[in-house]
Design an enzyme around this catalytic site. Structure first.
Site, mmCIF file in Angstrom:
data_model
loop_
_atom_site.group_PDB
_atom_site.id
_atom_site.type_symbol
_atom_site.label_atom_id
_atom_site.label_comp_id
_atom_site.label_asym_id
_atom_site.label_seq_id
_atom_site.Cartn_x
_atom_site.Cartn_y
_atom_site.Cartn_z
ATOM 1 N N HIS A 1 1.382 1.276 -13.285
ATOM 2 C CA HIS A 1 2.184 0.112 -13.663
ATOM 3 C C HIS A 1 3.655 0.510 -13.570
ATOM 4 C CE1 HIS A 1 3.165 -3.689 -15.563
ATOM 5 N NE2 HIS A 1 4.022 -3.012 -16.316
ATOM 6 N N ASN B 1 -4.837 2.817 -13.415
ATOM 7 C CA ASN B 1 -3.900 1.836 -12.861
ATOM 8 C C ASN B 1 -2.493 2.415 -12.896
ATOM 9 O OD1 ASN B 1 -2.964 -0.836 -12.024
ATOM 10 N ND2 ASN B 1 -2.201 -1.084 -14.122
ATOM 11 N N GLY C 1 0.785 -1.241 0.000
ATOM 12 C CA GLY C 1 0.000 0.000 0.000
ATOM 13 C C GLY C 1 0.804 1.271 0.000
ATOM 14 N N THR C 2 2.045 1.250 -0.503
ATOM 15 C CA THR C 2 2.828 2.502 -0.520
ATOM 16 C C THR C 2 2.241 3.505 -1.505
ATOM 17 O OG1 THR C 2 4.395 1.686 -2.189
ATOM 18 C CG2 THR C 2 4.961 1.329 0.154
ATOM 19 N N ASN C 3 1.630 3.013 -2.584
ATOM 20 C CA ASN C 3 0.956 3.950 -3.508
ATOM 21 C C ASN C 3 -0.299 4.517 -2.861
ATOM 22 O OD1 ASN C 3 2.164 4.217 -6.365
ATOM 23 N ND2 ASN C 3 2.452 2.070 -5.857
HETATM 24 C C1 GRF Z 1 3.742 -1.124 -7.205
HETATM 25 O O1 GRF Z 1 5.052 -1.317 -7.691
HETATM 26 C C2 GRF Z 1 2.818 -0.903 -8.371
HETATM 27 O O2 GRF Z 1 3.408 -0.247 -9.468
HETATM 28 C C3 GRF Z 1 2.474 -2.296 -8.786
HETATM 29 O O3 GRF Z 1 2.384 -3.042 -7.579
HETATM 30 C C4 GRF Z 1 3.185 -2.403 -6.592
HETATM 31 C C5 GRF Z 1 2.285 -2.097 -5.424
HETATM 32 O O4 GRF Z 1 3.002 -1.597 -4.398
HETATM 33 N N1 GRF Z 1 1.234 -2.305 -9.521
HETATM 34 P P1 GRF Z 1 2.212 -0.936 -3.142
HETATM 35 O O5 GRF Z 1 1.208 -1.956 -2.661
HETATM 36 O O6 GRF Z 1 1.538 0.305 -3.648
HETATM 37 O O7 GRF Z 1 3.306 -0.648 -2.161
#
Ligand code: GRF
Length: 214
Positions: free
Chosen positions: A109, A107, A11-13
């Site tokens: 990526h 999304n 969940g860092t994003n």
């Molecule tokens: C990220 O590298 C994103 O680009 C990919 O999965 C990973 C998810 O990381 N789709 P997080 O859960 O957001 O840390």
């Protein structure tokens, strides 16, 4: 703008979105739901700590995939988001969800689409293939989701230089820090302020050049 964020892992994003809203970097936006297919995803803990409603529903809880797909569609319809954000979501988005929220799913990526994307390219595997091929530049892409895998109109991209001593883990972290955590909040803010439109499968962003967004 109400957004539902779909996650599967750390969940860092998601955290970058939460921080972006709290800092004012992302305007006109509130997270109405965090959904994970993985009940153990730390992303759910991030939602809890931020006081954001969250739900975990795994395909494993259902007799068959169809029943899961129906339940997932209902969860999202009940949340009634203006935009759905896939932030490291590893579950295949049912076509009924793509149809119901057509043009309203994005999304992130971890490569420069159309390189190193599509079926089988997710998480660390993307960076392993990048290093195996020996490209000099990778990066991240935010795109609209259509019926395909990583095939929808591209909204933002940000390049990241490859170092010769990179490992997949080191590269993944740098792409997250330098690219993903920047362009995903930016894309959400642009959409929330009505500055993004799609014509002939191409994305147009108001002020893109003037503000040299990227
Ligand atoms: C990220 O590298 C994103 O680009 C990919 O999965 C990973 C998810 O990381 N789709 P997080 O859960 O957001 O840390």
């Amino acid at each position: 703008m109400k957004i539902a964020v779909m996650v599967s892992g750390g969940g860092t994003n998601l955290q970058a979105i939460i921080d972006g809203i709290n800092s004012g970097l992302i305007t006109n936006t509130e997270i109405c739901l965090v959904y994970s297919n993985n009940p153990k995803a730390y992303a759910l803990e991030r939602a809890r700590l931020a006081g954001i409603p969250y739900v975990a529903k795994s395909p494993k809880e259902f007799e068959n995939r169809q029943d899961f797909n129906k339940a997932l569609l209902q969860i999202l319809k009940d949340a009634d988001p203006d935009l759905i954000v896939l932030a490291g979501c590893l579950v295949v988005i049912p076509s009924d969800v793509v149809k119901e929220f057509e043009g309203r799913i994005i999304n992130i990526h971890p490569s420069l689409i159309p390189s190193f994307c599509g079926t089988g390219y997710y998480g660390l595997k993307v960076h392993e293939k990048v290093l195996e091929r020996g490209v000099r530049v990778s990066g991240a892409t935010v795109h609209f989701v259509d019926e395909g895998t990583d095939t929808g109109p591209i909204i933002l991209q940000k390049p990241v230089m490859i170092r010769q001593d990179d490992t997949p883990e080191v590269l993944q972290k740098r792409i997250m820090e330098q690219a993903e955590w920047k362009i995903l909040p930016m894309a959400i803010d642009l959409i929330a302020n009505g500055r993004v439109s799609v014509r002939d499968n191409k994305v147009f962003i108001e002020g893109y050049e003037e503000e040299n967004i990227f």
